[in-house]
Design a protein around this motif. Structure first.
Motif, short mmCIF file in Angstrom:
data_model
loop_
_atom_site.label_atom_id
_atom_site.label_comp_id
_atom_site.label_asym_id
_atom_site.label_seq_id
_atom_site.Cartn_x
_atom_site.Cartn_y
_atom_site.Cartn_z
N ALA A 129 -29.92 38.86 -11.65
CA ALA A 129 -29.12 38.27 -10.58
C ALA A 129 -28.12 39.31 -10.10
CB ALA A 129 -28.38 37.03 -11.08
N MET A 130 -27.57 39.08 -8.90
CA MET A 130 -26.54 39.96 -8.35
C MET A 130 -25.21 39.23 -8.35
SD MET A 130 -28.02 42.81 -7.81
CE MET A 130 -26.74 43.66 -6.87
N GLY A 131 -24.28 39.73 -9.16
CA GLY A 131 -22.96 39.12 -9.23
C GLY A 131 -21.87 40.16 -9.06
N PHE A 132 -20.64 39.77 -9.32
CA PHE A 132 -19.52 40.71 -9.26
C PHE A 132 -18.43 40.23 -10.20
CE2 PHE A 132 -19.38 37.74 -5.70
CZ PHE A 132 -18.14 37.15 -5.83
N ASP A 133 -17.66 41.17 -10.72
CA ASP A 133 -16.60 40.84 -11.69
C ASP A 133 -15.33 40.37 -11.01
OD1 ASP A 133 -18.08 41.50 -14.02
OD2 ASP A 133 -17.79 43.62 -13.58
N ALA A 134 -15.04 40.97 -9.85
CA ALA A 134 -13.81 40.63 -9.13
C ALA A 134 -14.08 40.75 -7.65
CB ALA A 134 -12.67 41.56 -9.54
N PRO A 135 -13.37 39.98 -6.82
CA PRO A 135 -13.58 40.06 -5.37
C PRO A 135 -13.33 41.47 -4.84
CG PRO A 135 -12.24 38.15 -5.93
CD PRO A 135 -12.34 38.98 -7.16
N PRO B 298 -18.37 45.24 -0.32
CA PRO B 298 -19.78 45.10 -0.68
C PRO B 298 -20.17 45.85 -1.94
CG PRO B 298 -19.54 45.50 1.68
CD PRO B 298 -18.19 45.69 1.08
N ASP B 299 -19.39 46.88 -2.29
CA ASP B 299 -19.76 47.70 -3.45
C ASP B 299 -19.43 47.03 -4.79
OD1 ASP B 299 -17.04 47.86 -3.05
OD2 ASP B 299 -16.88 50.00 -3.52
N VAL B 300 -18.83 45.84 -4.78
CA VAL B 300 -18.52 45.19 -6.05
C VAL B 300 -19.76 44.55 -6.68
CG1 VAL B 300 -16.13 44.75 -5.43
CG2 VAL B 300 -17.84 42.97 -5.03
N PHE B 301 -20.84 44.40 -5.91
CA PHE B 301 -22.04 43.78 -6.46
C PHE B 301 -22.61 44.64 -7.59
CE2 PHE B 301 -22.57 41.21 -2.52
CZ PHE B 301 -22.79 39.99 -3.14
N ALA C 75 -21.10 24.46 -9.44
CA ALA C 75 -22.07 25.33 -8.76
C ALA C 75 -22.11 26.70 -9.43
CB ALA C 75 -21.72 25.48 -7.29
N SER C 76 -23.22 27.39 -9.27
CA SER C 76 -23.35 28.74 -9.81
C SER C 76 -22.35 29.68 -9.15
CB SER C 76 -24.77 29.27 -9.56
OG SER C 76 -24.85 30.64 -9.85
N PRO C 77 -21.74 30.59 -9.92
CA PRO C 77 -20.86 31.59 -9.31
C PRO C 77 -21.61 32.69 -8.58
CG PRO C 77 -21.03 31.98 -11.66
CD PRO C 77 -21.77 30.70 -11.39
N ILE C 78 -22.93 32.75 -8.77
CA ILE C 78 -23.75 33.74 -8.06
C ILE C 78 -23.85 33.32 -6.60
CG2 ILE C 78 -26.08 34.72 -7.89
CD1 ILE C 78 -24.52 35.65 -10.35
N PRO C 79 -23.65 34.24 -5.63
CA PRO C 79 -23.77 33.85 -4.22
C PRO C 79 -25.20 33.45 -3.86
CG PRO C 79 -22.63 35.96 -4.46
CD PRO C 79 -23.24 35.64 -5.79
N GLY C 80 -25.34 32.89 -2.67
CA GLY C 80 -26.65 32.54 -2.14
C GLY C 80 -26.78 31.06 -1.92
N LEU C 81 -26.87 30.65 -0.64
CA LEU C 81 -26.85 29.23 -0.27
C LEU C 81 -28.18 28.72 0.26
CD1 LEU C 81 -23.38 29.11 1.53
CD2 LEU C 81 -23.91 28.56 -0.85
N GLU C 82 -29.19 29.58 0.33
CA GLU C 82 -30.51 29.15 0.80
C GLU C 82 -31.56 30.07 0.21
OE1 GLU C 82 -30.69 29.47 5.09
OE2 GLU C 82 -29.95 31.53 5.06
N ILE C 83 -32.69 29.47 -0.15
CA ILE C 83 -33.75 30.22 -0.81
C ILE C 83 -35.11 29.70 -0.38
CG2 ILE C 83 -32.43 30.86 -2.87
CD1 ILE C 83 -33.70 28.44 -4.28
N SER C 84 -36.13 30.50 -0.63
CA SER C 84 -37.51 30.03 -0.59
C SER C 84 -38.20 30.51 -1.85
CB SER C 84 -38.24 30.57 0.64
OG SER C 84 -38.42 31.99 0.55
#
Length: 338
Positions: free
Chosen positions: A15-21, A24-27, A69-78
């Motif tokens: 998965a792609m997450g981040f430790d702190a806000p 884009p390079d925090v991913f 909800a999951s802390p991982i971003p992403g609001l739509e999938i297929s």
């Protein structure tokens, strides 16, 4: 108890997450346990995940996921339904679906409420399927349910080449609206006209209020779909006809506006707005049912397709966000996951 397509599911996923806000390079990629679906849920093996403005705002630290909800971003999938939670019909197992989710899309597996899934027709590529739910649910609810749009009316949309803007153009035209959009620059105006807008106003070159009134012969538009807020609101109200509806779905220009309430009363204007992510599962299920009945046949028939910008790999989530923030994209950005 869950039932899976195979004898077993993997224990972990990327998965792609981040430790702190931050930017884009925090991913960073991380290995997480594969979630197991609860009652009424399905587990989807993700093929593609849509990238949306709320993902960017979450990464910046201003839009935390709702409770649970999951802390991982992403609001739509297929993808493909890999496992079922209790109470979910076995017919879904192994089916290709797209889904609106409250988070978790930037991963190899993602949970979804079964009632928030829509079947992917054989003629719809999975990258396009992932680009539909967030914008389709948002535009349908705000333009047609909250904005009461009906055939023959005129809709003004800001950000005409964004994912939301392009969906508003296409849905508006399919349901008999005249659509005016604003865009930043002649190239984007041309692109919006190519998508199907009736009129495109370059807000950098002219006053969109004057142009909207000119286009409507001084009568104004019936609906404004507003993603800017801030000092745009009073300008938007000047574009509205009497009994017009102003629907706000984002506040990119600021959260505060100064409004002449006497003008609202005199012209019987309606101001409303909404955010989709925090709404109840029951509300989203009802919205999915209505979209399935009224809009999905247009998808199945090939009449409605998302405007696609670029596809990035899952590990390139930061680059995808950078492209969105730069503002040069036209249509939807997606991540290729599986």
């Amino acid at each position: 108890m869950t039932v899976s397509v195979h004898d077993s599911l993997p224990d972990t996923m990327l998965a792609m997450g981040f430790d702190a806000p931050g930017g884009p390079d925090v991913f960073r990629s991380e290995v997480l346990p594969v979630p197991r679906p609860g009652p009424g849920e399905v587990l989807i093996r993700v093929a593609y995940a849509g990238v949306n403005r709320p993902d960017v705002i979450q990464r910046q630290g201003f839009y935390p996921p709702p409770p649970g909800a999951s802390p991982i971003p992403g609001l739509e999938i297929s993808g493909t339904v890999a496992a079922l939670g209790e109470g979910v019909t076995s017919e879904l197992l192994g089916k290709q679906v797209c889904a609106l989710v409250a988070g978790g899309g930037y991963a190899e597996y993602c949970l979804a409420v079964a009632d928030h899934c829509l079947p992917v027709p054989a003629n719809l590529p999975l990258d396009q399927a992932a680009a539909l739910p967030e914008t389709l649910f948002t535009v349908w609810h705000n333009v047609f349910e909250r904005g009461w749009a009906k055939e023959g009316e005129t809709l003004l949309v800001h950000g005409g080449t964004s994912g939301i803007g392009s969906m508003a153009i296409m849905l508006g035209k399919l349901f008999g609206l005249t659509v005016i959009v604003t865009c930043g620059g002649a190239d984007k105006c041309a692109a919006a006209l190519g998508i199907g807008a009736d009129h495109a106003i370059d807000y950098k070159a002219s006053d969109f209020v004057e142009q909207a009134l000119r286009i409507t012969g001084g009568k104004g538009v019936q609906i404004v779909l507003d993603m800017v807020a801030g000092d745009y609101v009073m300008r938007n109200l000047k574009c509205l006809a009497d009994d017009g509806r102003h629907v706000t779905i984002a506040v990119q220009g600021g959260v505060r506006s100064e409004i002449n309430m006497a003008e609202v009363m005199r012209r019987r204007l309606t101001l409303t707005g909404s955010t989709l992510r925090p709404r109840s599962n029951q509300f989203k299920a009802l919205l999915a049912q209505e979209i399935g009945r009224l809009v999905w046949p247009l998808v199945e028939g090939g009449k409605l397709r998302p405007v696609m910008d670029r596809t990035f790999g899952l590990a390139e989530a930061g680059a995808a966000h950078a492209r969105m923030e730069a503002g040069g994209h036209i249509g939807k950005i997606v991540l290729r996951v599986g």
